[in-house]
Design a protein around this motif. Sequence first.
Motif, short mmCIF file in Angstrom:
data_model
loop_
_atom_site.label_atom_id
_atom_site.label_comp_id
_atom_site.label_asym_id
_atom_site.label_seq_id
_atom_site.Cartn_x
_atom_site.Cartn_y
_atom_site.Cartn_z
N PHE A 1 0.82 -1.25 -0.05
CA PHE A 1 0.01 0.16 -0.03
C PHE A 1 0.99 1.16 -0.06
N TYR B 1 0.83 3.93 -3.08
CA TYR B 1 0.78 5.55 -2.81
C TYR B 1 1.80 6.24 -3.34
N TYR C 1 1.33 6.13 -7.26
CA TYR C 1 0.21 6.66 -7.68
C TYR C 1 0.40 8.42 -7.57
N GLN C 2 1.05 8.65 -6.39
CA GLN C 2 1.31 10.30 -6.39
C GLN C 2 2.09 10.59 -7.34
N TYR D 1 -4.60 1.22 -11.11
CA TYR D 1 -3.59 1.00 -9.95
C TYR D 1 -4.17 -0.02 -9.10
#
Length: 145
Positions: A14, A18, A21-22, A43
């Motif tokens: 996770f 994150y 994805y950011q 994603y």
Amino acid sequence: MKIINLLIIVLFNFIGAYLSYQWCYRTIIAKHRTPELYYLMCYGLCYFCFILISIFLLYKINRPMGLVICGVPIGILITLMSPIVFILVLEDINKSVFNLDFIMGFLGITSLVTLNFIIYPAILLCCHYSIGGIQKISSKLALKQ
């Protein structure tokens, strides 16, 4: 102990999702106004596969270098797979997206931009060393009792 190991694997995946994805959000979505829901679906699929593969790899491979050698190609392949599934699942996309040049360009950009070929081996190493550390601590606590 197996539940703690699974929680560590899910937690680090996770965190990696994150971070990845950011990074993508700042470079792709914010500039090109891509629908964020579709990107989140990609994603989700990508990191669900990463979690399943991580569980398998961490129980089969005990050496950190083996994890890195397996993690780099898997990070590239899974990243390349999710846009293909994304394109095939969505019904409202124009049929012209099945142009081979478009797909190869899209996949190349996606794999380079998400940096999963770097993030995924790092996730595997973090999981490996965290699980190893917890096992050493629990064995020391068991010896003291």
